[in-house]
Motif scaffolding. Structure first.
Motif, PDB file in Angstrom:
ATOM      1  N   THR A  63      15.019   6.707  11.556  1.00 28.04           N
ATOM      2  CA  THR A  63      14.397   5.393  11.571  1.00 28.04           C
ATOM      3  C   THR A  63      12.889   5.538  11.723  1.00 28.04           C
ATOM      4  N   HIS A  64      12.165   4.913  10.814  1.00 29.72           N
ATOM      5  CA  HIS A  64      10.700   4.950  10.803  1.00 29.72           C
ATOM      6  C   HIS A  64      10.208   3.540  11.133  1.00 29.72           C
ATOM      7  N   PRO A  65       9.658   3.344  12.332  1.00 26.14           N
ATOM      8  CA  PRO A  65       9.320   2.002  12.805  1.00 26.14           C
ATOM      9  C   PRO A  65       8.246   1.287  11.987  1.00 26.14           C
ATOM     10  N   ASP A  66       8.482   0.015  11.771  1.00 25.51           N
ATOM     11  CA  ASP A  66       7.482  -0.927  11.269  1.00 25.51           C
ATOM     12  C   ASP A  66       6.817  -0.521   9.959  1.00 25.51           C
ATOM     13  N   LEU A  67       7.589  -0.006   9.020  1.00 26.62           N
ATOM     14  CA  LEU A  67       7.042   0.362   7.716  1.00 26.62           C
ATOM     15  C   LEU A  67       7.167  -0.758   6.689  1.00 26.62           C
ATOM     16  N   ALA A  68       7.761  -1.873   7.079  1.00 23.36           N
ATOM     17  CA  ALA A  68       7.934  -2.994   6.147  1.00 23.36           C
ATOM     18  C   ALA A  68       7.789  -4.298   6.917  1.00 23.36           C
ATOM     19  N   TRP A  69       7.458  -5.359   6.169  1.00 21.59           N
ATOM     20  CA  TRP A  69       7.341  -6.673   6.794  1.00 21.59           C
ATOM     21  C   TRP A  69       7.591  -7.764   5.759  1.00 21.59           C
ATOM     22  N   ALA A  70       7.898  -8.940   6.276  1.00 27.98           N
ATOM     23  CA  ALA A  70       8.138 -10.106   5.428  1.00 27.98           C
ATOM     24  C   ALA A  70       7.760 -11.350   6.213  1.00 27.98           C
ATOM     25  N   ARG A  81      -1.362 -21.389  -1.715  1.00 27.03           N
ATOM     26  CA  ARG A  81      -2.484 -20.458  -1.946  1.00 27.03           C
ATOM     27  C   ARG A  81      -2.075 -19.304  -2.856  1.00 27.03           C
ATOM     28  N   VAL A  82      -0.870 -18.764  -2.627  1.00 27.50           N
ATOM     29  CA  VAL A  82      -0.378 -17.627  -3.413  1.00 27.50           C
ATOM     30  C   VAL A  82       0.125 -18.103  -4.785  1.00 27.50           C
ATOM     31  N   GLY A  83       0.647 -19.319  -4.830  1.00 25.56           N
ATOM     32  CA  GLY A  83       1.140 -19.865  -6.086  1.00 25.56           C
ATOM     33  C   GLY A  83       2.610 -19.611  -6.349  1.00 25.56           C
ATOM     34  N   VAL A  84       3.293 -19.050  -5.387  1.00 28.18           N
ATOM     35  CA  VAL A  84       4.727 -18.786  -5.506  1.00 28.18           C
ATOM     36  C   VAL A  84       5.322 -18.710  -4.102  1.00 28.18           C
ATOM     37  N   ASP A  85       6.569 -19.144  -3.975  1.00 31.08           N
ATOM     38  CA  ASP A  85       7.252 -19.064  -2.684  1.00 31.08           C
ATOM     39  C   ASP A  85       7.670 -17.612  -2.442  1.00 31.08           C
ATOM     40  N   PHE A  86       7.024 -16.967  -1.495  1.00 29.16           N
ATOM     41  CA  PHE A  86       7.286 -15.554  -1.194  1.00 29.16           C
ATOM     42  C   PHE A  86       8.106 -15.384   0.088  1.00 29.16           C
ATOM     43  N   ALA A  87       8.809 -16.416   0.495  1.00 34.86           N
ATOM     44  CA  ALA A  87       9.642 -16.360   1.695  1.00 34.86           C
ATOM     45  C   ALA A  87      10.649 -15.217   1.589  1.00 34.86           C
ATOM     46  N   GLY A  88      10.619 -14.332   2.573  1.00 32.79           N
ATOM     47  CA  GLY A  88      11.569 -13.221   2.631  1.00 32.79           C
ATOM     48  C   GLY A  88      11.189 -12.020   1.789  1.00 32.79           C
ATOM     49  N   TYR A  89      10.160 -12.135   0.963  1.00 28.92           N
ATOM     50  CA  TYR A  89       9.724 -10.990   0.161  1.00 28.92           C
ATOM     51  C   TYR A  89       9.203  -9.894   1.092  1.00 28.92           C
ATOM     52  N   VAL A  90       9.449  -8.644   0.737  1.00 33.00           N
ATOM     53  CA  VAL A  90       9.176  -7.510   1.620  1.00 33.00           C
ATOM     54  C   VAL A  90       8.037  -6.653   1.079  1.00 33.00           C
ATOM     55  N   ALA A  91       7.059  -6.389   1.950  1.00 35.99           N
ATOM     56  CA  ALA A  91       5.954  -5.482   1.640  1.00 35.99           C
ATOM     57  C   ALA A  91       6.109  -4.218   2.485  1.00 35.99           C
ATOM     58  N   PHE A  92       5.453  -3.159   2.058  1.00 36.07           N
ATOM     59  CA  PHE A  92       5.594  -1.866   2.721  1.00 36.07           C
ATOM     60  C   PHE A  92       4.249  -1.283   3.137  1.00 36.07           C
ATOM     61  N   ASP A  93       4.288  -0.534   4.210  1.00 34.44           N
ATOM     62  CA  ASP A  93       3.161   0.239   4.704  1.00 34.44           C
ATOM     63  C   ASP A  93       2.709   1.216   3.622  1.00 34.44           C
ATOM     64  N   PRO A  94       1.429   1.579   3.589  1.00 31.41           N
ATOM     65  CA  PRO A  94       0.956   2.520   2.558  1.00 31.41           C
ATOM     66  C   PRO A  94       1.669   3.878   2.526  1.00 31.41           C
ATOM     67  N   ARG A  95       2.346   4.242   3.604  1.00 32.08           N
ATOM     68  CA  ARG A  95       3.112   5.503   3.610  1.00 32.08           C
ATOM     69  C   ARG A  95       4.317   5.433   2.670  1.00 32.08           C
ATOM     70  N   VAL A  96       4.716   4.206   2.326  1.00 31.13           N
ATOM     71  CA  VAL A  96       5.767   4.001   1.322  1.00 31.13           C
ATOM     72  C   VAL A  96       5.051   3.886  -0.014  1.00 31.13           C
ATOM     73  N   LYS A  97       5.350   4.798  -0.923  1.00 25.75           N
ATOM     74  CA  LYS A  97       4.647   4.842  -2.212  1.00 25.75           C
ATOM     75  C   LYS A  97       5.237   3.823  -3.175  1.00 25.75           C
ATOM     76  N   VAL A  98       4.386   2.934  -3.658  1.00 27.64           N
ATOM     77  CA  VAL A  98       4.802   1.919  -4.633  1.00 27.64           C
ATOM     78  C   VAL A  98       4.190   2.296  -5.987  1.00 27.64           C
ATOM     79  N   SER A  99       5.036   2.393  -7.003  1.00 25.00           N
ATOM     80  CA  SER A  99       4.555   2.763  -8.333  1.00 25.00           C
ATOM     81  C   SER A  99       5.353   2.032  -9.397  1.00 25.00           C
ATOM     82  N   LEU A 100       4.799   2.033 -10.622  1.00 23.56           N
ATOM     83  CA  LEU A 100       5.457   1.378 -11.758  1.00 23.56           C
ATOM     84  C   LEU A 100       6.649   2.165 -12.239  1.00 23.56           C
TER      85      LEU A 100
END
Length: 100
Positions: A63-70, A81-100
């Motif tokens: 378990t790696h603490p606090d690497l994601a949030w919503a 402001r964002v232009g879309v309902d992002f309720a529950g959408y999950v973002a990740f700490d930079p240690r989690v690599k996000v790529s196409l």
């Protein structure tokens, strides 16, 4: 688009389904790999988005603490402001690599 941590895919979605907020990519809740997130007790409230829910990421029985949030219930003004309902959408700490 994939979010990968320690060699494991923790989220995967079409680029069009991911919401970018302040440089962070937020994945739809259905895009997150089942069982990888564990609710964290870490509190945080963003002044413009609202109350945040942190998650620990569990990969290979570690378990790696606090690497994601919503934001389960973002402020209505944040959605506007964002232009879309992002309720529950999950973002990740930079240690989690996000790529196409």
């Amino acid at each position: 688009m994939q979010a990968v941590f320690d060699g494991a895919v923790v989220a995967e979605a079409d680029e069009a389904d991911v919401v970018i907020i302040e440089g962070n990519r937020y994945f739809p809740p259905t895009a997150v790999t089942e069982g990888v997130l564990q609710t964290s007790p870490t509190p945080y409230t963003c002044p413009w988005k609202g109350e945040c829910q942190y998650y620990s990421v569990r990969v290979d029985d570690v378990t790696h603490p606090d690497l994601a949030w919503a934001y389960p219930r973002p402020y209505e003004s944040a959605i506007e402001r964002v232009g879309v309902d992002f309720a529950g959408y999950v973002a990740f700490d930079p240690r989690v690599k996000v790529s196409l």
